[in-house]
Scaffold this active site. Structure first.
Site, short mmCIF file in Angstrom:
data_model
loop_
_atom_site.label_atom_id
_atom_site.label_comp_id
_atom_site.label_asym_id
_atom_site.label_seq_id
_atom_site.Cartn_x
_atom_site.Cartn_y
_atom_site.Cartn_z
N GLY A 116 0.84 -1.18 0.00
CA GLY A 116 0.00 0.00 0.00
C GLY A 116 0.88 1.24 0.00
CE1 TYR A 117 3.44 2.61 -4.25
CE2 TYR A 117 1.51 1.20 -4.29
CZ TYR A 117 2.80 1.48 -4.71
OH TYR A 117 3.44 0.62 -5.55
CG LEU A 118 2.47 4.96 4.09
CD1 LEU A 118 3.50 3.93 3.70
CD2 LEU A 118 2.61 5.34 5.52
#
Length: 173
Positions: free
Chosen positions: A29-31
C-alpha cells in the site's frame, strides 16, 4: 543514489509458468500515492510492502521512465501490517513469480482483487541499454505507461480499464 532500472511487459501467454522457480504472495500500500503524484504535491511514492514475514518501506522517485531513484528499507512486519491497515488508501495484492531466462531474472506479477487478470513481467537491468532475453511469452512493453505502475493500480484498477487500455494500444513500442 540507488537507481532502479526496470522494464515492464505484458505477458503474452502462460508458457512462463513451467519455469517458475518460486512464488510469493505480496501486499503493498502507498502512504504517498497516486493523487499526490498526479497533482504534483509529492516527488516520490512511498509504500509499505509485506512479503510473508518480511517487510519493507520503499521510496521511489515520481519520474516516469525505466530508470528511477529508489530506496528500500527493511521494517518490522508488524509495522508494515499496521501501515497497510491504517495509513494506506488501499492495498494491492499480487503473487510474484520468479522466472529465470538465460540467467536473467524476470519477476512476473499476477494481480488479485480489482486488478485480477493483469499479469506483468518486470526485468531489472544494470544499465538502460543492457541487453536481455526476449522469451516468446514476453508481450508488449508497457514501461512508459504510468497506469501500469503499482501506485496507480489502486486508484485506477485493471477492472475499470477500457479494452484499449488493457491491450496497451497506446504503447509506443
Amino acid at each position: 543514489m540507488p537507481i532502479e532500472i526496470e522494464r515492464k511487459f505484458l505477458v503474452a501467454n502462460d508458457a512462463w509458468r513451467a519455469a517458475v522457480e518460486h512464488s510469493e504472495p505480496m501486499a503493498q500500500g502507498y502512504l504517498v500515492g497516486a493523487q499526490a503524484l498526479r497533482d504534483g504535491s509529492a516527488r516520490a511514492s512511498v509504500r509499505a510492502r509485506l512479503v510473508g514475514g518480511q517487510a519493507w518501506l520503499n521510496i521511489k522517485a515520481a519520474t516516469p521512465g525505466i530508470a528511477r531513484a529508489e530506496f528500500d528499507y527493511a521494517i518490522p512486519a508488524d509495522d508494515a501490517r499496521a501501515l497497510l491497515a491504517t495509513l494506506c488508501d488501499g492495498v494491492l495484492e499480487k503473487t510474484r513469480h520468479h522466472v529465470r531466462v538465460d540467467g536473467v531474472l524476470f519477476e512476473i506479477d499476477e494481480f488479485e482483487g480489482d486488478n485480477r487478470g493483469l499479469v506483468v513481467a518486470e526485468v531489472e537491468l544494470p544499465a538502460v541499454d543492457a541487453p536481455f532475453p526476449r522469451p516468446p511469452w514476453l508481450g508488449r512493453e508497457v514501461s512508459a505507461l504510468v497506469r501500469y505502475y503499482n501506485v496507480n493500480l489502486i486508484a485506477h484498477p485493471y477492472r475499470q480499464w477500457s479494452p484499449a487500455e488493457r491491450a496497451a494500444e497506446d504503447a509506443a513500442c
